[in-house]
Design a protein around this motif. Structure first.
Motif, PDB file in Angstrom:
ATOM      1  N   HIS A   1       0.860  -1.268  -0.014  1.00  0.00           N
ATOM      2  CA  HIS A   1      -0.055   0.151  -0.034  1.00  0.00           C
ATOM      3  C   HIS A   1       0.913   1.312  -0.077  1.00  0.00           C
ATOM      4  N   HIS A   2       0.484   2.342   0.794  1.00  0.00           N
ATOM      5  CA  HIS A   2       1.376   3.472   0.512  1.00  0.00           C
ATOM      6  C   HIS A   2       2.617   3.567   1.319  1.00  0.00           C
ATOM      7  N   ARG A   3       2.853   2.507   2.163  1.00  0.00           N
ATOM      8  CA  ARG A   3       4.003   2.648   2.942  1.00  0.00           C
ATOM      9  C   ARG A   3       4.931   1.439   2.426  1.00  0.00           C
ATOM     10  N   GLY A   4       5.071   1.490   1.293  1.00  0.00           N
ATOM     11  CA  GLY A   4       5.744  -0.070   0.763  1.00  0.00           C
ATOM     12  C   GLY A   4       7.081   0.364   0.113  1.00  0.00           C
TER      13      GLY A   4
ATOM     14  N   ASN B   1      -0.525   0.483  -3.636  1.00  0.00           N
ATOM     15  CA  ASN B   1      -1.948   0.921  -3.708  1.00  0.00           C
ATOM     16  C   ASN B   1      -2.306   2.184  -2.824  1.00  0.00           C
ATOM     17  N   ALA B   2      -2.798   3.224  -3.305  1.00  0.00           N
ATOM     18  CA  ALA B   2      -3.109   4.402  -2.225  1.00  0.00           C
ATOM     19  C   ALA B   2      -4.586   4.105  -1.584  1.00  0.00           C
ATOM     20  N   ILE B   3      -5.229   3.048  -2.139  1.00  0.00           N
ATOM     21  CA  ILE B   3      -6.529   2.992  -1.411  1.00  0.00           C
ATOM     22  C   ILE B   3      -5.998   1.742  -0.381  1.00  0.00           C
ATOM     23  N   VAL B   4      -6.773   2.228   0.798  1.00  0.00           N
ATOM     24  CA  VAL B   4      -6.360   1.389   2.151  1.00  0.00           C
ATOM     25  C   VAL B   4      -7.004  -0.075   1.805  1.00  0.00           C
ATOM     26  N   GLY B   5      -6.390  -1.094   1.818  1.00  0.00           N
ATOM     27  CA  GLY B   5      -7.092  -2.431   1.294  1.00  0.00           C
ATOM     28  C   GLY B   5      -7.076  -2.786  -0.097  1.00  0.00           C
TER      29      GLY B   5
ATOM     30  N   PHE C   1      -0.421  -5.002   4.151  1.00  0.00           N
ATOM     31  CA  PHE C   1      -1.133  -3.935   4.425  1.00  0.00           C
ATOM     32  C   PHE C   1      -0.999  -3.463   5.856  1.00  0.00           C
ATOM     33  N   GLY C   2      -1.816  -2.211   6.366  1.00  0.00           N
ATOM     34  CA  GLY C   2      -1.558  -1.806   7.682  1.00  0.00           C
ATOM     35  C   GLY C   2      -2.812  -2.449   8.442  1.00  0.00           C
ATOM     36  N   ASP C   3      -2.648  -1.900   9.790  1.00  0.00           N
ATOM     37  CA  ASP C   3      -4.071  -2.499  10.700  1.00  0.00           C
ATOM     38  C   ASP C   3      -5.252  -1.588  10.308  1.00  0.00           C
ATOM     39  N   GLY C   4      -5.097  -0.495   9.481  1.00  0.00           N
ATOM     40  CA  GLY C   4      -6.198   0.197   8.947  1.00  0.00           C
ATOM     41  C   GLY C   4      -7.007  -0.660   8.314  1.00  0.00           C
ATOM     42  N   ALA C   5      -6.343  -1.512   7.176  1.00  0.00           N
ATOM     43  CA  ALA C   5      -6.993  -2.309   6.446  1.00  0.00           C
ATOM     44  C   ALA C   5      -7.742  -3.686   7.363  1.00  0.00           C
ATOM     45  N   MET C   6      -7.463  -3.819   8.403  1.00  0.00           N
ATOM     46  CA  MET C   6      -8.190  -4.922   9.168  1.00  0.00           C
ATOM     47  C   MET C   6      -9.406  -4.492   9.268  1.00  0.00           C
ATOM     48  N   GLN C   7      -9.884  -3.320   9.218  1.00  0.00           N
ATOM     49  CA  GLN C   7     -11.487  -2.671   9.227  1.00  0.00           C
ATOM     50  C   GLN C   7     -12.098  -2.662   7.997  1.00  0.00           C
ATOM     51  N   GLN C   8     -11.353  -3.111   6.860  1.00  0.00           N
ATOM     52  CA  GLN C   8     -11.974  -3.137   5.545  1.00  0.00           C
ATOM     53  C   GLN C   8     -12.748  -4.234   5.014  1.00  0.00           C
ATOM     54  N   GLY C   9     -13.818  -4.301   4.410  1.00  0.00           N
ATOM     55  CA  GLY C   9     -14.718  -5.365   4.131  1.00  0.00           C
ATOM     56  C   GLY C   9     -14.041  -6.368   3.005  1.00  0.00           C
TER      57      GLY C   9
ATOM     58  N   ASN D   1       1.110  -3.962  11.826  1.00  0.00           N
ATOM     59  CA  ASN D   1       0.674  -3.389  12.669  1.00  0.00           C
ATOM     60  C   ASN D   1       1.036  -2.347  13.371  1.00  0.00           C
ATOM     61  N   ASN D   2       1.401  -1.051  12.812  1.00  0.00           N
ATOM     62  CA  ASN D   2       2.188  -0.108  13.333  1.00  0.00           C
ATOM     63  C   ASN D   2       1.194   0.590  14.480  1.00  0.00           C
ATOM     64  N   GLN D   3       0.458   0.227  14.794  1.00  0.00           N
ATOM     65  CA  GLN D   3      -0.333   0.881  16.034  1.00  0.00           C
ATOM     66  C   GLN D   3      -1.518   2.017  15.548  1.00  0.00           C
ATOM     67  N   TYR D   4      -1.368   2.371  14.428  1.00  0.00           N
ATOM     68  CA  TYR D   4      -2.063   3.742  13.881  1.00  0.00           C
ATOM     69  C   TYR D   4      -2.451   3.525  12.320  1.00  0.00           C
ATOM     70  N   GLY D   5      -3.773   4.025  12.502  1.00  0.00           N
ATOM     71  CA  GLY D   5      -4.345   4.449  10.896  1.00  0.00           C
ATOM     72  C   GLY D   5      -4.394   5.709  10.938  1.00  0.00           C
ATOM     73  N   MET D   6      -3.343   6.394   9.975  1.00  0.00           N
ATOM     74  CA  MET D   6      -3.197   7.723   9.943  1.00  0.00           C
ATOM     75  C   MET D   6      -3.046   8.338  11.455  1.00  0.00           C
ATOM     76  N   GLY D   7      -4.010   9.099  12.103  1.00  0.00           N
ATOM     77  CA  GLY D   7      -3.953   9.532  13.473  1.00  0.00           C
ATOM     78  C   GLY D   7      -4.832   8.869  14.280  1.00  0.00           C
TER      79      GLY D   7
ATOM     80  N   GLY E   1       5.704  10.535  11.897  1.00  0.00           N
ATOM     81  CA  GLY E   1       4.184  10.641  11.555  1.00  0.00           C
ATOM     82  C   GLY E   1       3.754   9.852  10.579  1.00  0.00           C
ATOM     83  N   HIS E   2       2.468  10.113  10.343  1.00  0.00           N
ATOM     84  CA  HIS E   2       1.868   9.054   9.092  1.00  0.00           C
ATOM     85  C   HIS E   2       2.305   9.605   7.798  1.00  0.00           C
ATOM     86  N   GLY E   3       2.533  10.803   7.274  1.00  0.00           N
ATOM     87  CA  GLY E   3       3.149  11.081   6.206  1.00  0.00           C
ATOM     88  C   GLY E   3       4.395  12.011   6.714  1.00  0.00           C
TER      89      GLY E   3
HETATM   90  C1  TPP Z   1     -10.382   3.219   1.531  1.00  0.00           C
HETATM   91  C2  TPP Z   1      -9.665   4.306   2.172  1.00  0.00           C
HETATM   92  N1  TPP Z   1      -9.770   5.039   3.164  1.00  0.00           N
HETATM   93  C3  TPP Z   1      -9.090   5.993   3.666  1.00  0.00           C
HETATM   94  C4  TPP Z   1      -8.140   6.691   3.128  1.00  0.00           C
HETATM   95  C5  TPP Z   1      -7.138   7.643   3.698  1.00  0.00           C
HETATM   96  N2  TPP Z   1      -5.900   6.977   4.504  1.00  0.00           N
HETATM   97  C6  TPP Z   1      -4.794   7.231   3.602  1.00  0.00           C
HETATM   98  S1  TPP Z   1      -3.701   6.320   4.715  1.00  0.00           S
HETATM   99  C7  TPP Z   1      -4.732   6.003   5.891  1.00  0.00           C
HETATM  100  C8  TPP Z   1      -4.239   5.177   7.213  1.00  0.00           C
HETATM  101  C9  TPP Z   1      -4.112   3.724   6.874  1.00  0.00           C
HETATM  102  O1  TPP Z   1      -3.569   2.980   7.921  1.00  0.00           O
HETATM  103  P1  TPP Z   1      -3.242   1.626   8.063  1.00  0.00           P
HETATM  104  O2  TPP Z   1      -3.773   0.624   6.923  1.00  0.00           O
HETATM  105  O3  TPP Z   1      -2.715   1.243   9.486  1.00  0.00           O
HETATM  106  O4  TPP Z   1      -1.568   2.025   7.257  1.00  0.00           O
HETATM  107  P2  TPP Z   1      -0.429   2.855   7.765  1.00  0.00           P
HETATM  108  O5  TPP Z   1      -0.600   4.023   7.263  1.00  0.00           O
HETATM  109  O6  TPP Z   1      -0.416   2.558   9.420  1.00  0.00           O
HETATM  110  O7  TPP Z   1       0.619   2.074   7.050  1.00  0.00           O
HETATM  111  C10 TPP Z   1      -5.909   6.415   5.648  1.00  0.00           C
HETATM  112  C11 TPP Z   1      -7.101   6.094   6.682  1.00  0.00           C
HETATM  113  C12 TPP Z   1      -7.564   5.965   1.913  1.00  0.00           C
HETATM  114  N3  TPP Z   1      -6.386   5.951   1.318  1.00  0.00           N
HETATM  115  N4  TPP Z   1      -8.384   4.696   1.768  1.00  0.00           N
END
Ligand code: TPP
Length: 342
Positions: A64-67, A113-117, A143-151, A173-179, A241-243
């Motif tokens: 994803h975005h942190r690859g 992929n910039a779309i979470v999940g 993928f990140g822990d944020g994607a654990m909440q994606q269907g 699981n870096n403990q954070y999805g953005m903030g 930070g996230h970014g």
């Molecule tokens: C479907 C979707 N929702 C929201 C966003 C905005 N967004 C970009 S990164 C991010 C946090 C994702 O957290 P995580 O999946 O844990 O990855 P991490 O940033 O921790 O590596 C969010 C919410 C997005 N890109 N795609």
């Protein structure tokens, strides 16, 4: 305990990732990177190095975005990666992908992929293709822990389990999805239970310990290759930070200090010395050579050519498709049509 060569190798990979990230951060601050966002994986190196060491050259993966770190651990050339992030023609995607959209089929990178999940279901397709063609390969979604909440994750894990696909799902699981801290996003942080409920092999690992990650990944990739898909969670801490510009106002300095003590690079280094597998001097010269390698990748990027405007649509549309009409010409045509009607 892994062998000397394995631990040294894992250390080298993690150190290259960290140093690359420090340098790419410099590229960003000097406004030499393309695009407005840059996501660093400092603190997460144990996940990238440990899992990728258990993969084989014919395997594929998505990120994803942190690859950046995962692609480097899979053998990416830092010059071409840095050039891609700098938007230069010498980059992996000729400067059109940037940090968040790098792909390279020769190294099995099916795409960042910039779309979470968004990168998760692709590995199910890849796994299905390997199974049907009897190819000895697996596909791994990072993928990140944020994607654990994606269907989409649950649809993908369900299909992989149902069809016995050679697939591994890796949650960093870096403990954070953005903030948002993970405990503010879900009551159920035992992610392994969720995967087990769908019939996958599952392991929860500590990302500070790259040997632990590697050993779990070895077992899970072996099983996946045999048609038993798996899931692993790698617990770690995103040091910054996230970014690149995010100053993390949502967490305290104490939490950051404690999180940064969970440093996979420092732990591997300590172990190499404690086990007398190498010396301080040897590690210093390894570290110095990596700094030099990454410094050169910045120099390479600064001197690399910009993409030509004529290449804008190359590799974007299929060769058989006509190039899209330039916007200015299209506007002229549409406006002229409108005038004729009145
Ligand atoms: C479907 C979707 N929702 C929201 C966003 C905005 N967004 C970009 S990164 C991010 C946090 C994702 O957290 P995580 O999946 O844990 O990855 P991490 O940033 O921790 O590596 C969010 C919410 C997005 N890109 N795609």
């Amino acid at each position: 305990m892994t062998s000397l060569f394995r631990l040294l190798d894992l250390y080298r990979t993690m150190r290259r990732i960290r140093t690359f990230e420090e340098h790419v951060g410099e590229l960003y601050v000097r406004q030499l990177s393309a695009g407005s966002m840059l996501h660093l994986s400092i603190g997460e190196e144990g996940a990238a190095a440990g899992v990728c060491a258990a993969m084989q050259p014919q395997d594929s993966f998505t990120t994803h975005h942190r690859g950046h770190g995962i692609f480097l651990a899979r053998g990416a050339d830092p010059n071409r990666m840095m050039a891609e992030i700098g938007g230069k023609a010498a980059g992996y995607c000729k400067g059109k992908g940037g940090s968040m959209h790098i792909a390279d089929m020769t190294l099995g990178h099916l795409g960042a992929n910039a779309i979470v999940g968004g990168g998760i279901p692709l590995v199910v397709g890849a796994g299905l293709s390997y199974k049907r063609h009897r190819k000895n390969a697996i596909s791994v979604a990072f993928f990140g822990d944020g994607a654990m909440q994606q269907g989409i994750l649950y649809e993908s894990m369900n299909m992989a389990a149902l069809w016995d696909l050679p697939v591994l799902f890796v949650c960093i699981n870096n403990q954070y999805g953005m903030g948002t801290r993970i405990d503010k996003a879900t009551r159920s942080t035992d992610f392994g239970q969720r995967a087990k409920a769908l019939g996958l092999n599952a392991r929860m690992t500590n990302g500070e310990d790259v040997e632990e990650v590697y050993e779990a990944a070895q077992q899970l990739t072996d099983a996946a290759r045999g048609g038993r898909p798996g899931f692993m969670s790698v617990s770690c801490f995103r040091f910054y930070g996230h970014g690149r510009m995010d100053k993390s106002p949502y967490r305290s300095p104490e939490e950051e200090e404690a999180g940064r003590r969970r440093d996979p690079v420092a732990l591997a280094r300590r172990r190499l010395l404690e086990r007398h597998l190498t010396t301080e001097q040897e590690l210093k010269s390894l570290d110095d050579s990596i700094v030099e390698e990454m410094r050169k990748s910045i120099e390479y990027t600064e001197n690399a050519a910009e993409p030509q405007p004529s290449a804008m649509f190359q590799d974007v549309y299929a060769d058989s498709q006509p190039a899209p009409e330039p916007l200015a010409r299209r506007l002229e045509r549409v406006l002229a049509q409108g005038q004729r009607r009145h």
